[in-house]
Each structure stands twice: as structure tokens, then as C-alpha cells.
Scaffold this active site. Structure first.
Site, PDB file in Angstrom:
ATOM      1  N   VAL B  76      24.666  69.562  48.420  1.00 21.88           N
ATOM      2  CA  VAL B  76      24.318  68.309  47.999  1.00 21.88           C
ATOM      3  C   VAL B  76      25.130  68.042  46.521  1.00 21.88           C
ATOM      4  O   VAL B  76      24.871  68.707  45.902  1.00 21.88           O
ATOM      5  CB  VAL B  76      22.928  67.762  48.062  1.00 21.88           C
ATOM      6  CG1 VAL B  76      22.448  66.659  47.503  1.00 21.88           C
ATOM      7  CG2 VAL B  76      22.356  68.340  49.317  1.00 21.88           C
ATOM      8  N   CYS B  77      25.777  66.905  46.484  1.00 23.99           N
ATOM      9  CA  CYS B  77      26.127  66.411  45.204  1.00 23.99           C
ATOM     10  C   CYS B  77      25.070  66.150  44.254  1.00 23.99           C
ATOM     11  O   CYS B  77      24.350  65.286  44.478  1.00 23.99           O
ATOM     12  CB  CYS B  77      27.237  65.149  45.235  1.00 23.99           C
ATOM     13  SG  CYS B  77      27.680  64.882  43.643  1.00 23.99           S
ATOM     14  N   ILE B  78      25.057  66.995  43.119  1.00 17.31           N
ATOM     15  CA  ILE B  78      23.916  66.827  42.212  1.00 17.31           C
ATOM     16  C   ILE B  78      23.764  65.272  41.513  1.00 17.31           C
ATOM     17  O   ILE B  78      22.865  64.888  41.444  1.00 17.31           O
ATOM     18  CB  ILE B  78      23.975  68.006  41.340  1.00 17.31           C
ATOM     19  CG1 ILE B  78      22.528  67.964  40.487  1.00 17.31           C
ATOM     20  CG2 ILE B  78      25.077  67.930  40.322  1.00 17.31           C
ATOM     21  CD1 ILE B  78      22.109  69.574  39.840  1.00 17.31           C
ATOM     22  N   GLY B  81      22.639  63.156  44.125  1.00 14.99           N
ATOM     23  CA  GLY B  81      21.270  63.589  44.549  1.00 14.99           C
ATOM     24  C   GLY B  81      20.284  62.836  43.632  1.00 14.99           C
ATOM     25  O   GLY B  81      19.369  62.404  43.727  1.00 14.99           O
TER      26      GLY B  81
END
Lengths: 100, 130
Positions: B76-78, B81
Site C-alpha cells: 500500500v502506498c504509504i 494510505g
């Protein structure tokens, strides 16, 4: 480089469909999924554009999405595909360009 | 064939289901998935807090089951997110938020992971739209 162009937006909502058709190169193919399958509505402007592409540009449509949106038998030259065939198309073409 | 799959759309969109079906079909055909990258609204598929109506397919839960069962690299792209409240325990602690909701099996990481996956894979297939 032969590219599979994947469209998922309705051709009636924005300019992606027309832009994609303009940019199709030699050996490219089109895969319609999601609301993009509305381009197969008979007697519509998008469908007329697809018919003008000719046999050198294969047009595919995801069968499940086509059926979910009430599509009947597709016109000549349009091939309905399942997910296994979707995967196979991604292998067959060197690039996959999704029009997000 | 090695696939990298990126999803940009939320779990309640048709694109999220389509990406899942594509990922399942690619493994069934004997291909490899080097990474699944969830970006923009796609990050919500990694939330353990999504509650889906009973008569609908819970796509977020199906994604979590899929990456757990197949032991895939679900990233997941931080930044995407954090912006949307998809946090693991470390980020919840760092930003003083009351709870973490990243489902088990997922990892928060940077956009560089998408770039790396695109380099490692034979094909990058992106899903979004309707």
C-alpha cells in the site's frame, strides 16, 4: 511496440475513448471493460468509430462486464473475452496501457 | 510471465473486483505476480475496517484473503494510505492516532515499490475507472 489499450470509462462521459483511438498504433489492440463496453451500443457514435478501425486493430470486450451492462451479441469484429483470455492478451501484447 | 498489478480504485468500484479476478486468473494460468501495488483510493482495499453490505461481494476482504493465501507482496502506498486513514501500528503510534487498521498480510511502503515492480515484471497492468 504492440500495445494493448485497456479502456474502462464510458465513451459518453469524457474524451479518453476518442484520445485512445487517435493514438492507436500499428499492431495495437483495444480491450473494453467496465463502462467502456457501452462503446458497443449499436448505432452509437463510439461504435461507428470502432467500425472504422478496420480489421488491423482487434477489438476485445470483457464478456462479464458486457453482460452486466445489458449488452447483446456484439457486432462483427468484436471478440468477447473472459479473464483467462484477458491475461493471455496481456502476454500477447508487449505493453498494456490502461486509460485510468 | 511475471505480472505487476496496480489498483487505483476503491474496493467498492468495479475496477477493484476486475483487478482481483485478473490476479486470480493470472495465477491460475501459471503466471507469477511479483507485486500488487495499491495506490490512490485503491489503498482502502487494505483496510480491515471496511464493512460491506451483506448482499455484496466484500472485495476488500477478498483481496486480503487472496494475498494471505497466495503469500503475495501486497503493498500500500504509504502517503496515499496516511492521507486516507489506512495506518499500521507504527504509523498510528507515530501520528498519535487511536487505532491501526491495516489488515494482516499488507505492507505500507513507498511509491518506489511500484517503480521497482514495473522493472521486475514483464507486464505492469493497472486497474482503475469504472
Amino acid at each position: 511496440m504492440a500495445t494493448l489499450h485497456v479502456l474502462s470509462h464510458s465513451p459518453f462521459g469524457d474524451g479518453r475513448f476518442a484520445s485512445c483511438l487517435r493514438l492507436l498504433g500499428e499492431g495495437d489492440a483495444l480491450l473494453l471493460c467496465g463502462d467502456a463496453v457501452y462503446a458497443l451500443q449499436p448505432a452509437s457514435t463510439p461504435y461507428a468509430s470502432l467500425e472504422r478501425l478496420g480489421a488491423s486493430t482487434p477489438v476485445y470486450a470483457l464478456a462479464e462486464d458486457h453482460a452486466a451492462r445489458g449488452g447483446g451479441a456484439p457486432g462483427a469484429g468484436v471478440t468477447l473475452v473472459d479473464y483467462a483470455a484477458f491475461v493471455e492478451l496481456c502476454c500477447r501484447y508487449e505493453r498494456v496501457n490502461s486509460w485510468l | 510471465m511475471k505480472f505487476a498489478i496496480a489498483l487505483f480504485a476503491p474496493p467498492h468500484s468495479p475496477a477493484a473486483r476486475r483487478a482481483l479476478r485478473f490476479a486470480e486468473a493470472s495465477l491460475q494460468a501459471g503466471h507469477q505476480i511479483v507485486r500488487l501495488f495499491f495506490y490512490q483510493d485503491g489503498v482502502h482495499s487494505a483496510s480491515a475496517n471496511v464493512v460491506c453490505p451483506q448482499d455484496e461481494l466484500d472485495v476488500a476482504a477478498a483481496w486480503t484473503r487472496f494475498i494471505q493465501e497466495k503469500q503475495l507482496d501486497g503493498v500500500v502506498c504509504i502517503a496515499a494510505g496516511l492521507r486516507r486513514g489506512v495506518l499500521d501500528a507504527a504509523e498510528a503510534s507515530r501520528y498519535g492516532r487511536p487505532a491501526a487498521n491495516l489488515a494482516a498480510g499488507w505492507e505500507l511502503s513507498g511509491l518506489g515499490q511500484l517503480h521497482e515492480a514495473a522493472q521486475q515484471a514483464d507486464r505492469l497492468v493497472c486497474f482503475g475507472g469504472n
